[in-house]
Scaffold this active site. Structure first.
Site, PDB file in Angstrom:
ATOM      1  N   ASP A   1      34.722  -0.347 -26.401  1.00  0.00           N
ATOM      2  CA  ASP A   1      34.438   0.882 -27.097  1.00  0.00           C
ATOM      3  C   ASP A   1      33.399   0.594 -28.265  1.00  0.00           C
ATOM      4  O   ASP A   1      33.040  -0.549 -28.503  1.00  0.00           O
ATOM      5  CB  ASP A   1      35.777   1.454 -27.605  1.00  0.00           C
ATOM      6  CG  ASP A   1      35.969   2.951 -27.888  1.00  0.00           C
ATOM      7  OD1 ASP A   1      34.592   3.547 -28.013  1.00  0.00           O
ATOM      8  OD2 ASP A   1      36.970   3.505 -27.782  1.00  0.00           O
TER       9      ASP A   1
ATOM     10  N   HIS B   1      35.390   4.495 -22.017  1.00  0.00           N
ATOM     11  CA  HIS B   1      36.010   5.965 -21.764  1.00  0.00           C
ATOM     12  C   HIS B   1      34.767   6.791 -21.445  1.00  0.00           C
ATOM     13  O   HIS B   1      33.779   6.777 -22.045  1.00  0.00           O
ATOM     14  CB  HIS B   1      36.944   6.490 -22.638  1.00  0.00           C
ATOM     15  CG  HIS B   1      36.341   6.630 -24.208  1.00  0.00           C
ATOM     16  ND1 HIS B   1      35.771   7.918 -24.575  1.00  0.00           N
ATOM     17  CD2 HIS B   1      36.541   5.975 -25.296  1.00  0.00           C
ATOM     18  CE1 HIS B   1      35.282   7.802 -25.883  1.00  0.00           C
ATOM     19  NE2 HIS B   1      35.882   6.567 -26.291  1.00  0.00           N
TER      20      HIS B   1
ATOM     21  N   HIS C   1      30.461   9.471 -33.890  1.00  0.00           N
ATOM     22  CA  HIS C   1      30.706  11.004 -34.140  1.00  0.00           C
ATOM     23  C   HIS C   1      30.087  11.697 -34.907  1.00  0.00           C
ATOM     24  O   HIS C   1      30.436  12.505 -35.712  1.00  0.00           O
ATOM     25  CB  HIS C   1      32.280  10.821 -34.848  1.00  0.00           C
ATOM     26  CG  HIS C   1      33.416  10.326 -33.760  1.00  0.00           C
ATOM     27  ND1 HIS C   1      34.553  10.909 -33.762  1.00  0.00           N
ATOM     28  CD2 HIS C   1      33.388   9.527 -32.887  1.00  0.00           C
ATOM     29  CE1 HIS C   1      35.214  10.343 -32.663  1.00  0.00           C
ATOM     30  NE2 HIS C   1      34.471   9.277 -32.372  1.00  0.00           N
TER      31      HIS C   1
ATOM     32  N   ASP D   1      29.521   6.303 -28.125  1.00  0.00           N
ATOM     33  CA  ASP D   1      31.151   6.380 -28.145  1.00  0.00           C
ATOM     34  C   ASP D   1      31.193   7.282 -27.189  1.00  0.00           C
ATOM     35  O   ASP D   1      31.360   8.845 -27.162  1.00  0.00           O
ATOM     36  CB  ASP D   1      31.564   6.937 -29.628  1.00  0.00           C
ATOM     37  CG  ASP D   1      32.997   6.981 -29.508  1.00  0.00           C
ATOM     38  OD1 ASP D   1      33.704   6.648 -28.411  1.00  0.00           O
ATOM     39  OD2 ASP D   1      33.590   7.429 -30.503  1.00  0.00           O
TER      40      ASP D   1
ATOM     41  N   GLU E   1      39.699  10.266 -24.139  1.00  0.00           N
ATOM     42  CA  GLU E   1      40.146   9.257 -25.267  1.00  0.00           C
ATOM     43  C   GLU E   1      39.949  10.041 -26.503  1.00  0.00           C
ATOM     44  O   GLU E   1      40.917   9.718 -27.247  1.00  0.00           O
ATOM     45  CB  GLU E   1      39.106   8.221 -24.957  1.00  0.00           C
ATOM     46  CG  GLU E   1      39.620   6.805 -26.062  1.00  0.00           C
ATOM     47  CD  GLU E   1      39.058   7.105 -27.411  1.00  0.00           C
ATOM     48  OE1 GLU E   1      39.405   5.903 -28.271  1.00  0.00           O
ATOM     49  OE2 GLU E   1      38.213   7.971 -27.579  1.00  0.00           O
ATOM     50  N   GLU E   2      39.024  10.814 -26.707  1.00  0.00           N
ATOM     51  CA  GLU E   2      38.816  11.258 -27.848  1.00  0.00           C
ATOM     52  C   GLU E   2      40.115  12.458 -28.291  1.00  0.00           C
ATOM     53  O   GLU E   2      39.978  12.908 -29.629  1.00  0.00           O
ATOM     54  CB  GLU E   2      37.492  12.017 -28.097  1.00  0.00           C
ATOM     55  CG  GLU E   2      36.201  11.054 -27.678  1.00  0.00           C
ATOM     56  CD  GLU E   2      36.180   9.998 -29.046  1.00  0.00           C
ATOM     57  OE1 GLU E   2      36.806  10.060 -29.892  1.00  0.00           O
ATOM     58  OE2 GLU E   2      35.141   9.093 -28.775  1.00  0.00           O
TER      59      GLU E   2
HETATM   60 ZN   LIG Z   1      35.195   8.241 -30.644  1.00  0.00          ZN
END
Ligand SMILES: [Zn+2]
Length: 361
Positions: free
Chosen positions: A237, A68, A325, A182, A214-215
């Protein structure tokens, strides 16, 4: 920092690019630049996911490999009269990794540097020091002195705010530190899978995908999958690395450098059994390292992929990554390279007969 080779240059460009959910254009352009030379056809869906198609065998089963494009960040919501900015987190954030961090606000007039403001310890009571600051009480300081000045600089509600961090090769050159691993590592895997399939016979049609949004709930993968209608889907991922102080094996077992993670269970997907076994059998046969992972709380785009159309056998293959994150995360280059190798070898084996056997057994 040592001179970057071809792969590291691509990884730097991918991770330095800025793109929160719904704002993926810059990342999409970087991914397109790198994947286009290996694709027969490039397209996008209506939400902006990038789809690169490579035909091995016309009419063969369709295999989707999706990373993503988006990263976790923030969105400006309000500008106060003193020139401070309020914001909304976009994607999952933990307040403790946010204070005093540098950010970039992308405006129609260009990038503006800011910092998430914090109080110095000198003025905090003993009680206040023990308490985390809530995200809703945080603000961004761009050094402006009034609302008018902020507006003059081009900042408006809805603008994206992206963590600032420069791609860094660490002392151990296999260890790479960057923002947005990510999921730019997933985009890189999709690119390199198509690259490694150049001049190689594969009995199928492969789609390398950079999905959007995606998030915020696996959204872009849903529409990209609908467009492609794949027979098999892989989400690539980041996963959790459990090899730092304070994380128990019960929370996360994986270690950086010990091979890609085959995710057997997460909150979005029960791994497709036939596909999972094909992947691990292939890895065993070729001595490609891998680790099993289960994350009861997480999810990947495979969660959306497998529920599209009539249902698609799907699996998530992830890279054990520390500090996801947050502003900077760390991963191991060998895991990236082994993930590409494993997926390429699996794709070579995915002819119609094998896909039917996996799907209907
Ligand atoms: Zn993520």
């Amino acid at each position: 920092m040592a001179k970057l080779d071809e792969t590291l240059t691509m990884l730097k460009e991918l991770t330095d690019a800025k793109g929160i959910p719904g704002n993926e254009r810059e990342v999409r352009e970087v991914m397109k630049k790198y994947i286009e030379p290996f694709a027969d056809e490039i397209s996008t869906d209506g939400l902006g996911s990038l789809i690169a198609k490579k035909v091995g065998k016309d009419g063969g089963p369709k295999i989707m490999v999706a990373g993503h494009l988006d990263e976790v960040g923030f969105m400006i919501t309000q500008i106060d009269e003193k020139g401070f900015l309020r914001f909304q987190p976009v994607g999952g954030w933990w307040g403790q990794v946010m204070l005093a961090q540098r950010v970039t606000i992308v405006t129609k007039k260009g990038d503006v540097t800011g910092i998430i403001g914090s109080k110095p310890p000198h003025i905090l009571t003993a009680e206040a020091r023990k308490k985390p600051v809530e995200i809703k009480d945080m603000f961004i300081d761009i050094g402006a002195s009034s609302r008018e000045e902020v507006q003059e600089w081009g900042v408006r509600p809805g603008d994206m705010v992206v963590p600032y961090f420069e791609f860094t090769v660490m002392n151990n050159e296999k260890m790479l530190l960057a923002k947005a691993w990510d999921n730019r590592i997933g985009c890189a895997i999709a690119i390199d899978v198509l690259k490694q399939l150049q001049g190689v016979e594969h009995p199928n049609v492969v789609y390398g995908v950079g999905a959007v949004q995606e998030e915020v709930g696996l959204r872009g993968a849903k529409t990209a999958t609908y467009k492609i209608q794949p027979d098999i889907g892989f989400a690539v991922d980041v996963g959790i690395a459990g090899d730092t102080p304070g994380i128990s094996e019960k929370e996360a077992m994986s270690k950086m450098g010990k091979g890609p993670q085959v995710v057997i269970y997460d909150a979005s997907l029960v791994a497709h059994k036939g596909l999972r076994d094909l992947v691990t059998d292939t890895a065993d046969e070729l001595n490609i390292p891998y680790q099993f992972e289960s994350i009861p709380g997480g999810g990947t785009d495979a969660g959306s992929i497998h529920l599209t159309h009539n249902g698609v056998p799907a699996l998530a293959i992830t890279i054990a990554t520390r500090y996801i994150h947050s502003h900077a995360a760390m991963l191991h280059r060998d895991d990236f390279e082994n993930a590409v190798k494993l997926i390429v070898e699996v794709i070579k084996r995915l002819d119609r007969e094998t896909v039917d056997k996996i799907t209907f057994e």
